[in-house]
Design a protein around this motif. Structure first.
Motif, PDB file in Angstrom:
ATOM      1  N   LYS A   1     -10.043 -11.070  52.627  1.00  0.00           N
ATOM      2  CA  LYS A   1      -8.790 -10.731  53.303  1.00  0.00           C
ATOM      3  C   LYS A   1      -9.048  -9.855  54.534  1.00  0.00           C
TER       4      LYS A   1
ATOM      5  N   TRP B   1      -3.434 -20.860  48.981  1.00  0.00           N
ATOM      6  CA  TRP B   1      -3.243 -19.552  48.343  1.00  0.00           C
ATOM      7  C   TRP B   1      -3.567 -18.441  49.340  1.00  0.00           C
TER       8      TRP B   1
ATOM      9  N   SER C   1      -0.666 -15.800  50.632  1.00  0.00           N
ATOM     10  CA  SER C   1      -0.833 -14.390  50.262  1.00  0.00           C
ATOM     11  C   SER C   1      -0.990 -13.473  51.474  1.00  0.00           C
TER      12      SER C   1
ATOM     13  N   ASP D   1       1.319 -10.577  51.542  1.00  0.00           N
ATOM     14  CA  ASP D   1       1.218  -9.577  50.475  1.00  0.00           C
ATOM     15  C   ASP D   1       0.382  -8.371  50.855  1.00  0.00           C
TER      16      ASP D   1
ATOM     17  N   TRP E   1      -1.958  -8.605  46.821  1.00  0.00           N
ATOM     18  CA  TRP E   1      -2.151  -9.981  46.364  1.00  0.00           C
ATOM     19  C   TRP E   1      -2.475 -10.053  44.877  1.00  0.00           C
TER      20      TRP E   1
ATOM     21  N   ARG F   1       0.288 -11.382  42.564  1.00  0.00           N
ATOM     22  CA  ARG F   1       0.828 -12.750  42.636  1.00  0.00           C
ATOM     23  C   ARG F   1       0.565 -13.450  41.298  1.00  0.00           C
TER      24      ARG F   1
ATOM     25  N   GLU G   1       3.717 -17.553  41.362  1.00  0.00           N
ATOM     26  CA  GLU G   1       3.094 -18.654  42.084  1.00  0.00           C
ATOM     27  C   GLU G   1       3.830 -19.961  41.842  1.00  0.00           C
TER      28      GLU G   1
END
Length: 715
Positions: free
Chosen positions: A223, A411, A415, A418, A422, A425, A430
């Motif tokens: 991320k 995904w 995300s 978020d 995350w 989730r 989901e």
């Protein structure tokens, strides 16, 4: 076929060990399991799963048989002979608790989750147990053999390895596993995915000096890489994370396959599988293609079309079951019939204090209103089921792409909103918020609304050439963003050979490792130039099509560049481009397909979209074999038995929407005159070409269509 066991000995070289692992993987994932007529599954099984203790344990089994049930679950390690004595079937449940973090094992997962959420350190990401630890297999092999031997002589209907199994907590995100055994197995697996370490470094954008140095990125780390790339306007590259998730899918499915082999060594006559299977996900090990190759039977939660996906991948005779919850009898009746038509071999009825079928704690244990109603429903289903099991479903030759790589990529896309939350989730979130699942459901629904039943075809099947080999005519690509070069080349060959491929947007703009490509892998096939980015929804613009009576279609990307060549706007709509190649065609739908399920019921946009798909399928020579008029949406299932045809008609219903309050009059027109018989209502219509029928809200029409002589045809 039993999976070879591999021991790691100090005298074995790394190269030899990698080769042995490759052989193990070949055995573990070598094609579909054999289609077997498993004993007991020639009839429809109605299985009671009941919580709590009965008022009279000695009379309980007799009572559930009287209530219309044919079997019950039997926990592993308990004496199941009582079912044989009561002339009931049973399946052995929850053979290995290590496959999930439920009940007494839940604190183990919570401790890891809390530690990792705080530390973000991969040292807190060791699954307990690790499926790549040889000691785990040494420990459980004897236990699995012992549990199976205890029950094999009682002829169970099936063995359930675990209810709701997962690498972590269902399909919730958790970066398991970074233990030394997993990392060693991962590195050996990566050497089969990449020809050299330099090739991996190029793909991952890393600089590892040796294979032993290779370390995947956690989700927190990927991320951070994503944020840097987006802020610098550079293309995303999720490969160091996505390859780890792909290996964990492999590790999980390989564990299921090895456990299946252990059971079959003691009892080869009963199917081995899992219950409570989750939706397709980047997490939990839920690559549904891999799992389908590792089980003989399955009971999935029908989330995001997971049940249809499993049915597409499993052998035709493999038992697929669904669990029936709640007290809404019309909905449960609709569910039972639809799932029978789709290939289910039985049902599991959930029985707890909120929705009892039998008042098991009361004197005499009487049936509840729910129990009496369910007995009526399943008695009728069981009467028809053996005949239906003999029929051969007609294949409409329409395939929908199942892309696990695209599931991982989406995904990561979803995300983004978020930040570092995350981890929350969860599976339940989901299911409702996966944008890819919404689009995939739209594709399934629109095909069904046109009177067809689609299959799913996996990334591996496309790579192996199954599109041509299995005779598909149409391939649908619902936001298939991440695809391998082998998939793309086989899709191009499919089109050249006469196939039709239909995509909506973002198609093949990443490779199978989820690295953004400089150019879409199928752009030339479709004759478009896609932007190398992602957006959660379309641009919100609508364009009216003259050919569709002015009805509007929702645009996905404004100003999509169209390449010069043989292109024709389908339905006179500029956002729907058709390009001929060889004997086939590729159609690019620059449409926002997220909300077709809503549009079909509320506005003209659904009708316009339906018309576009209908025209596209006609390009491939696919037209409904019979016409149904009078109802908004009717599911059509077709079968054959020799020269006799069968047709089932049932309401197409969104799961959360209420049933129609009353029957609807429909008119069914056949291509030629047939002798039609309504099997449920025992009505013989004689030779007809058109029938007027009343379609009930929760009960199908089942027609047997026999050929008629020329002299018998209606004038």
């Amino acid at each position: 076929m039993p999976t070879p066991r591999i021991r790691y000995l100090p005298t074995v070289s790394r190269r030899t060990c990698a080769a042995l692992l490759a052989v193990c993987a070949l055995f573990a994932q070598s094609g579909s399991p054999a289609a077997k007529p498993w004993p007991g599954w020639q009839q429809y099984q109605v299985i009671l799963w009941s919580m709590g203790s009965p008022a009279s344990p000695t009379d309980w089994l007799d009572r559930i048989r009287e209530a219309g049930f044919t079997a019950e679950e039997c926990p592993a390690g308990t004496d199941c002979r009582r079912f044989v004595d009561a002339h009931l079937g049973f399946y052995v449940e929850n053979m290995l608790s290590d496959l999930a973090f439920l009940h007494s094992r839940e604190p183990i997962y919570k401790a890891d989750w809390n530690a990792y959420a705080t530390s973000r350190d991969r040292r807190d990401l060791v699954r307990k147990p690790c499926f790549d630890d040889p000691a785990f297999w040494d420990q459980i092999s004897h236990r699995m053999a012992s549990l199976t031997r205890e029950q094999a002589g009682h002829h169970p209907l099936a063995y359930d390895l675990r209810d709701e199994p997962s690498l972590g907590s269902l399909a919730s995100p958790m970066d398991y596993c970074f233990c030394p055994y997993t990392l060693r197995a991962l590195r050996q697996w990566l050497q089969r995915q990449y020809p050299t370490l330099a090739a991996l470094n190029r793909e991952w954008e890393t600089s590892f000096s040796t294979w032993d140095d290779v370390m995947p990125l956690t989700t927190f780390e990927i991320k951070e890489r994503e944020r840097r790339a987006l802020s610098g306007r550079r293309p995303e590259n999720y490969a160091p994370w996505a390859d780890h998730r792909a290996f964990m899918d492999f590790s999980f499915s390989n564990a299921l396959d090895r456990l299946r082999s252990l059971v079959h060594q003691q009892d080869p006559k009963a199917p081995v599988g899992i219950e409570g299977a989750q939706m397709a996900s980047a997490w939990g090990g839920y690559d549904l293609w891999r799992i389908s190759q590792s089980v003989d039977w399955i009971e999935p939660y029908d989330l995001a079309n997971s049940r249809r996906i499993f049915r597409s991948f499993l052998p035709p005779r493999a038992p697929v079951l669904s669990t029936f919850f709640g007290k809404d009898i019309p909905q449960l009746q609709m569910q039972a019939w639809r799932l029978l038509l789709e290939g289910d071999r039985g049902a599991v009825v959930w029985d707890d204090d909120e929705s009892r079928a039998i008042q098991k704690s009361a004197p005499g244990m009487p049936l509840t209103e729910r129990g009496r109603a369910l007995r009526t429903v399943f008695d009728e289903v069981r009467r028809i089921a053996p005949q239906w099991f003999r029929l051969q479903p007609e294949n409409d030759h329409i395939a929908i792409h199942y892309s696990q790589a695209s599931i991982r990529a989406h995904w990561m896309f979803d995300s983004r909103e978020d930040g570092n939350t995350w981890l929350k989730r969860y599976s339940s979130y989901e299911e409702k918020n996966s944008r890819l699942a919404q689009v995939r459901n739209s594709f399934v629904t629109v095909v069904q609304d046109l009177g067809f039943q689609p299959d799913f075809v996996s990334y591996a099947q496309i790579e192996n050439g199954d599109l041509i080999r299995k005779g598909y005519k149409v391939l649908l690509l619902p936001q298939s963003v991440a695809m391998s070069a082998a998939e793309c080349r086989n899709i191009e060959a499919f089109v050249r050979a006469g196939g039709l491929v239909i995509a909506d947007n973002m198609v093949a703009t990443m490779d199978e490792h989820c690295r953004r490509l400089p150019k879409g892998g199928l752009d030339d096939l479709f004759g478009v130039h896609q932007k190398p980015d992602w957006k959660p929804r379309g641009d919100g613009a609508s364009v009216a099509s003259k050919l569709l009576g002015g009805r509007a279609l929702l645009l996905f990307e404004r100003g999509l560049p169209v390449l010069a060549g043989n292109q024709t706007p389908l339905a006179n709509a500029p956002m729907v481009q058709e390009r001929r190649t060889g004997q086939g065609a590729a159609i690019f739908l620059n449409l926002d397909m997220h909300d077709y399920g809503k549009l079909r019921a509320t506005g003209p946009g659904g009708a316009a979209c339906l018309e576009v798909f209908g025209q596209a399928l006609q390009r491939a020579g696919i037209a409904p074999p019979l016409k149904v008029a009078g109802a908004q949406s009717v599911g059509v299932f077709r079968y054959t038995e020799g020269a006799v045809e069968y047709v089932a008609l049932i309401r197409n219903q969104e799961p959360a929407s209420p049933l129609m309050p009353r029957p609807q009059r429909i008119e069914v027109t056949f291509p030629k005159a047939v002798k039609a018989t309504d099997l449920l209502r025992n009505v013989d219509f004689g030779p007809q070409r058109t029938l007027a029928l009343d379609l009930e809200p929760s009960r199908p029409i089942l027609l047997r269509l026999q050929p008629v002589l020329e002299s018998q045809k209606p004038r």
